[in-house]
Every structure is written in C-alpha cells, then in structure tokens.
Design a protein around this motif. Sequence first.
Motif, PDB file in Angstrom:
ATOM      1  N   ILE A   1      -2.700   5.435  -3.220  1.00 24.68           N
ATOM      2  CA  ILE A   1      -3.475   6.633  -2.802  1.00 24.68           C
ATOM      3  C   ILE A   1      -2.651   7.877  -2.924  1.00 24.68           C
ATOM      4  O   ILE A   1      -1.513   8.282  -2.334  1.00 24.68           O
ATOM      5  N   ALA A  21       1.135   5.423   0.040  1.00 27.51           N
ATOM      6  CA  ALA A  21       0.741   6.620   0.067  1.00 27.51           C
ATOM      7  C   ALA A  21       1.618   7.785  -0.912  1.00 27.51           C
ATOM      8  O   ALA A  21       2.768   7.974  -0.395  1.00 27.51           O
ATOM      9  N   LYS A  40       0.762  -1.268   0.048  1.00 27.92           N
ATOM     10  CA  LYS A  40       0.004   0.094   0.133  1.00 27.92           C
ATOM     11  C   LYS A  40       1.029   1.397   0.130  1.00 27.92           C
ATOM     12  O   LYS A  40       1.891   1.286   0.916  1.00 27.92           O
ATOM     13  N   VAL A  46       5.587   5.631   2.155  1.00 28.04           N
ATOM     14  CA  VAL A  46       5.115   6.767   1.928  1.00 28.04           C
ATOM     15  C   VAL A  46       6.014   7.497   0.808  1.00 28.04           C
ATOM     16  O   VAL A  46       7.358   7.503   1.133  1.00 28.04           O
ATOM     17  N   CYS A 104      -1.978  16.056   5.446  1.00 30.48           N
ATOM     18  CA  CYS A 104      -1.581  14.761   4.826  1.00 30.48           C
ATOM     19  C   CYS A 104      -1.232  13.765   5.798  1.00 30.48           C
ATOM     20  O   CYS A 104      -1.412  12.365   5.545  1.00 30.48           O
ATOM     21  N   ILE A 117      -4.702   5.768   6.487  1.00 28.41           N
ATOM     22  CA  ILE A 117      -4.488   4.799   5.251  1.00 28.41           C
ATOM     23  C   ILE A 117      -3.518   3.726   6.061  1.00 28.41           C
ATOM     24  O   ILE A 117      -3.697   2.600   5.580  1.00 28.41           O
ATOM     25  N   VAL A 136      -2.501   9.950   6.000  1.00 27.12           N
ATOM     26  CA  VAL A 136      -1.609   8.788   5.992  1.00 27.12           C
ATOM     27  C   VAL A 136      -1.795   7.989   7.180  1.00 27.12           C
ATOM     28  O   VAL A 136      -1.733   6.733   7.277  1.00 27.12           O
ATOM     29  N   PRO A 162      -0.026   3.168   5.377  1.00 20.56           N
ATOM     30  CA  PRO A 162       0.700   2.657   4.203  1.00 20.56           C
ATOM     31  C   PRO A 162       1.849   1.831   4.351  1.00 20.56           C
ATOM     32  O   PRO A 162       2.537   2.072   5.649  1.00 20.56           O
TER      33      PRO A 162
END
Length: 377
Positions: free
Chosen positions: A36, A4, A2, A97, A85, A92, A89, A94
């Motif tokens: 994302i 970001a 994943k 990043v 942001c 999310i 994050v 992730p």
Amino acid sequence: MKIAYISRSIIPSRTANSIHVMKMCNAFASLGHEVILLAPWTKKLEEKNVSDIFEYYGVEKNFELKKVFSPNIKYLKKRIYSYRCLNIVKKINPDIVYGRDDMFAFYLTQKSGYFTLFEKHEPYNEKGVNNFFFDKFMKNNVNNLKLVVNSNELRKMYNNSCNISLNSILAANNATNKIPNENISTNINIDNTKIQIGYVGSLFKGRGIDIIIQLAQKIPNAIFHIIGGKQKDIDYWKDKNKLSNIIFHGFVEPKETYKYRNMCDILLAPYQSDEEGNRSSKYMSPIKLYEYMSSKKAIVCSNFKVVYEALNDECALLVDSSDITAWENAVNELISNKEKREKLALNAYEKFIKYHTWKARAKKIIDSIDQSKSNNI
C-alpha cells in the motif's frame, strides 16, 4: 508480508523520485507482497491529463495507491501529512513500514512499534530538520538493518558522518525494468544513414547539456536527440545554439522513453562534478544509467567513482566529465567501430539483467529485512 510504503513524491509527476517510488512498489508487489503506497494528494502539483497513474508510469496495477490529503498550511502541512500517514498505517497494520523522504512519518511509525526501514538518497546534513528526527530514529532503532541507501559511496558517507556500522547499512543501487524490443517509435522520423546519439533526462545545470552541444558542433554528421526537460530549459538551450543536428523532443512519459533510447546508436550521460553544478556526483545512483543499459546501446559516461557501481570499462566508455576532447574521441571511436558499440552494449545489458532490475533490488532489500528480523528474535 504486508508493506506500507510512505512517500512525499507527487504522483503523477515528471520527477525521478516519483518514478523510483512507483517502480519499487511494483517490484515489491511482484515478489508476492501486499503493498500500500501512501502519497500526498496535491492536485495543483500533479501532472495533468493522466487518466491512469499506473499506465503513465508503465507499471502493473499490483499494489494499492492511497492519496493522503496534505493541506497547504505553511510550516504545518508536512507534519499534518506525517500524522495522517501514521493513522492510516495503524489501520493497515503492516509487517513493514518502508519508504523515503518523510523522516518524521517514519519516526512516528517506529515509535508506534512498527518495523520501520528508511531509504536515503542524499548525505547527512546536521542542520536539516529531517535529520533531527533521523538522529532520533537511529538512536531508537534496535534492528540489525538500520538504513538503506542507493550507492556504496553514500553508505560510506553515513558510516563516517553518523557512526553507523557498515553492516547496518544496505547499499541497493537504483534499477530499471526490462523493456520491449522495439527499435523505433512510430511517430519519430530519423535518417538511418546517420548515427543517432541520445540523451534522456533533465536539462538543468550539472547534467552536461553544454557538452552535448559542443559534441554536436564537432560531429555535424551525427544527429543528437535530447529527450526530457522543462520547456523553459529547452528554450534556454535552443537560444544558445542553432544547430540543425540537435533535436529537442521535450518531456516524454516515463513509459515511452525506451522508444527514444532504442532508436539511438549511442547514449550519453555527461554528468558534471560538484564544482560544475552537480551536487550529487559523489554519491548518486542515476536510474538513467540502468535505463541506458536496458536498451542495449553503447554508452559514453562521465568517469566518476560512483558510476563504476553501475558501469565499468567492459560495458561503456568512461571519460573525464569536462574534457570535451575525450568526449569527442570516445564518440568518434564508437561511430567508426560498430563491433565495439555492439560489444559494449551487450556487456552492459547482461550486467543489467543480472544485477540491476527493480525486482532484483526489491528482493535484495526484502532478504536483508528477513535477515535482520531473524537476528532480532
């Protein structure tokens, strides 16, 4: 994984950085990753009348675009955006990043414990506020891979100016995608009895538009197409010449520019040096060159050292940036020698397919991240 991706690019817009961001997110997603993209919500600055952002950029809708409110508060709006942001994050959560432009946001995500990797397209500036946080980011960076840049020359600059090991800096040149095999846009009429010569890009100082105008004067039997530019720049150059063999097409949506490249026989990239107004001539990695290569057309380009990371003498004619005689001779050589045009174009295309697609660039970055993570275990 994943991913970001944080950016300060205005999306949608006409800027090269917004194209770069959208293409990279598309490429990461095409490798099977969940992506994302975070970008500022700034309606006043966005391109108008865009109903589908993904279609505007010519990318598959295989990643999520989250617009982050960026209030118009002097001195604070960038900081507020970065903190917003960070909050997104955290939601999310992730594995990576990644991104560019907003150094403070990456400093915050790294400080919060996320594997964070930053991409730089410009040299280090000791006086820049962003580089204050860049220094802190680097100081706290425990990863083997510390930085991604878009040219080998820029990689050397960061090695020298920031004492970052070359092994910790990944040079990943810019790229483009394969394009449809169309020869001409349906709404453009051209005289097929004449050679068509094209330029796609900005019209501001350092891009060599004056070189193109001089070439049009010296080679009246060819038609020169200039695609791109703001209206004020187009008006400026139109006022400086009244040549009938130059056509200014104006701004064309990113997804459509290939049609204009494909209708040409020769494509020009007359970049100028630092002294001539192009501050990035020593470290740039222009998307334009890879787009030219993807169109399988003969290219004439300025012979800067950094250009050889994309082109070489086997796939383009590379000449002194300000030597108009050299430019004239190169263009005339290609006009008179169709076989050479085709050979250079094919060599450039094959090099592009092998090394310079967005997917290849994204894979290079992901492979380096995987290697860095395994080394840190």
